[in-house]
Design a protein around this motif. Structure first.
Motif, PDB file in Angstrom:
ATOM      1  N   UNK A 281     -34.518  35.528   3.634  1.00 14.43           N
ATOM      2  CA  UNK A 281     -36.355  36.237   3.344  1.00 14.43           C
ATOM      3  C   UNK A 281     -35.634  37.343   2.268  1.00 14.43           C
ATOM      4  N   UNK A 282     -36.011  37.499   1.043  1.00 17.38           N
ATOM      5  CA  UNK A 282     -36.050  38.800  -0.082  1.00 17.38           C
ATOM      6  C   UNK A 282     -37.058  40.089   0.268  1.00 17.38           C
ATOM      7  N   UNK A 283     -37.801  40.131   1.282  1.00 18.32           N
ATOM      8  CA  UNK A 283     -38.779  40.364   1.656  1.00 18.32           C
ATOM      9  C   UNK A 283     -38.405  42.251   1.437  1.00 18.32           C
ATOM     10  N   UNK A 284     -38.515  43.018   0.610  1.00 20.55           N
ATOM     11  CA  UNK A 284     -38.579  44.014   0.703  1.00 20.55           C
ATOM     12  C   UNK A 284     -38.990  45.094   2.273  1.00 20.55           C
ATOM     13  N   UNK A 285     -39.532  44.541   2.934  1.00 24.60           N
ATOM     14  CA  UNK A 285     -40.666  45.249   4.076  1.00 24.60           C
ATOM     15  C   UNK A 285     -39.470  44.573   4.655  1.00 24.60           C
ATOM     16  N   UNK A 286     -38.799  43.508   4.895  1.00 26.49           N
ATOM     17  CA  UNK A 286     -37.723  43.066   5.720  1.00 26.49           C
ATOM     18  C   UNK A 286     -36.935  44.021   6.043  1.00 26.49           C
ATOM     19  N   UNK A 287     -36.360  44.102   4.333  1.00 25.24           N
ATOM     20  CA  UNK A 287     -35.304  44.713   3.485  1.00 25.24           C
ATOM     21  C   UNK A 287     -35.034  46.453   4.683  1.00 25.24           C
ATOM     22  N   UNK A 288     -36.599  47.270   4.437  1.00 22.91           N
ATOM     23  CA  UNK A 288     -36.333  48.620   4.996  1.00 22.91           C
ATOM     24  C   UNK A 288     -36.234  48.599   6.451  1.00 22.91           C
ATOM     25  N   UNK A 289     -37.600  47.326   7.069  1.00 24.39           N
ATOM     26  CA  UNK A 289     -36.847  47.318   8.405  1.00 24.39           C
ATOM     27  C   UNK A 289     -35.339  47.280   8.988  1.00 24.39           C
ATOM     28  N   UNK A 290     -34.772  46.299   8.292  1.00 26.08           N
ATOM     29  CA  UNK A 290     -33.340  46.370   8.574  1.00 26.08           C
ATOM     30  C   UNK A 290     -32.519  47.796   8.245  1.00 26.08           C
ATOM     31  N   UNK A 291     -32.831  48.123   6.978  1.00 23.20           N
ATOM     32  CA  UNK A 291     -32.372  49.532   6.475  1.00 23.20           C
ATOM     33  C   UNK A 291     -32.461  50.981   8.472  1.00 23.20           C
ATOM     34  N   UNK A 292     -33.959  50.367   8.722  1.00 23.74           N
ATOM     35  CA  UNK A 292     -34.329  51.405   9.569  1.00 23.74           C
ATOM     36  C   UNK A 292     -33.719  51.017  10.799  1.00 23.74           C
ATOM     37  N   UNK A 293     -33.254  49.956  11.284  1.00 28.45           N
ATOM     38  CA  UNK A 293     -32.414  49.469  12.649  1.00 28.45           C
ATOM     39  C   UNK A 293     -31.142  49.574  12.397  1.00 28.45           C
ATOM     40  N   UNK A 294     -30.451  49.666  11.208  1.00 24.76           N
ATOM     41  CA  UNK A 294     -29.511  49.776  10.966  1.00 24.76           C
ATOM     42  C   UNK A 294     -28.715  51.700  11.759  1.00 24.76           C
ATOM     43  N   UNK A 295     -30.151  52.279  11.662  1.00 20.38           N
ATOM     44  CA  UNK A 295     -29.523  53.555  11.413  1.00 20.38           C
ATOM     45  C   UNK A 295     -29.726  53.748  12.789  1.00 20.38           C
ATOM     46  N   UNK A 296     -30.265  53.094  13.400  1.00 11.84           N
ATOM     47  CA  UNK A 296     -31.115  54.023  15.360  1.00 11.84           C
ATOM     48  C   UNK A 296     -29.550  53.694  15.876  1.00 11.84           C
TER      49      UNK A 296
END
Length: 296
Positions: A281-296
């Protein structure tokens, strides 16, 4: 019909100036090619857009009707680069996310709050679902990500990625009044003879095995009464006095009249909660969600 944005921009400028010479100056061009472009637009549309005399230029009814639509189209076209930029950066679009009940009482609310603050233009589509349903939805591309209880089934491991989000102990969920009124952790061997209310093993095999393992390690074989696929249902059944349950600690945030949560004196395994998503899944929306998750 082949309308060009350039023609519409010329038309709007002439309509605002009502003078071909001043319009040509604004457009940084000479008057003859401007007049030719407007004539070509009128020919394309099949109607005159301007009344031209030696003294004045005025809009025809057709021109007056076209003007607001031409402005709207030009405004929309001007917004296309920003729209594309936001979509490519994951700042707009749609994210379909499923979650198991424990996530709703632990990590999900702060995660959604932080994500909505960081990406306010993204449409969030949320659905509560058991782990087995989420895995099937992920494999068939019906959702972008799922907060679920691992492990992933063998059939999914080659296609899905996974990140652990939370680990928490199991606690006892009991009808009010059946436990000693001392607030102390409870030994499973001292529980009243009530049936156990559990998830079906198919829906969350690791959680089911962890719960039954607690009783087995205590030398007990519980009588299983009801099965329910939603934590809210399990807690409601406990509230109705139909049995006991072991639930992830975060579920104790789900308050019901006639329900008491208590820590266990027995050793309990940690129940893990994590996020799964399709590796392709190359969705930029998903990528943004995963980046936020890694920061929490």
């Amino acid at each position: 019909m082949n309308l060009e944005l350039r023609q519409l921009r010329y038309f709007v400028t002439v309509a605002e100036e009502l003078h071909f010479g001043r319009a040509a100056t604004r457009l940084h061009m000479t008057q003859p090619p401007l007049s030719q472009a407007i004539a070509a637009l009128e020919d394309n549309l099949g109607a005159p857009l301007f009344l031209r005399t030696r003294r004045q230029v005025a809009l025809t009814p057709a021109g007056a009707a076209l003007l607001p639509e031409a402005r709207r189209l030009l405004d929309q076209a001007a917004g296309i680069p920003e729209l594309v930029r936001r979509a490519a950066a994951g700042e707009s679009g749609r994210l379909a996310l499923s979650f198991v009940t424990p996530a709703d009482y632990s990590v999900l609310p702060p995660l959604l709050r932080d994500y909505s603050a960081a990406f306010p233009k993204v449409e969030l589509v949320l659905r509560e679902a058991t782990t087995d349903v989420q895995v099937d939805d992920l494999l068939h591309g019906r959702i972008d990500a799922g907060l679920l209880i691992p492990p992933l089934p063998d059939k999914a491991r080659d296609l899905l990625d996974y990140a652990s989000v939370l680990e928490e102990p199991l606690v006892l969920c009991a009808p009010g009044g059946v436990l000693p009124d001392d607030g102390k952790p409870v030994d499973l061997r001292t529980l009243p003879p009530l049936p156990l209310i559990v998830f079906p093993r198919k829906s969350a095999p690791s959680l089911y095995d962890a719960i039954l393992g607690c009783f087995r390690d205590a030398g007990l074989t519980p009588a299983i009464g009801q099965e329910a696929i939603q934590m809210q249902t399990i807690v409601s059944l406990v509230s109705a006095g139909m049995g006991l349950a072991l639930v992830p600690q975060s579920v104790s945030n789900l308050l019901r009249p006639g329900v008491e949560y208590r820590a266990l004196a027995n050793p309990t395994p940690l129940v893990e909660l994590g996020l799964a998503w399709r590796r392709d899944n190359a969705s930029p929306v998903l990528r943004g969600f995963l980046e936020l998750l890694r920061k929490t």
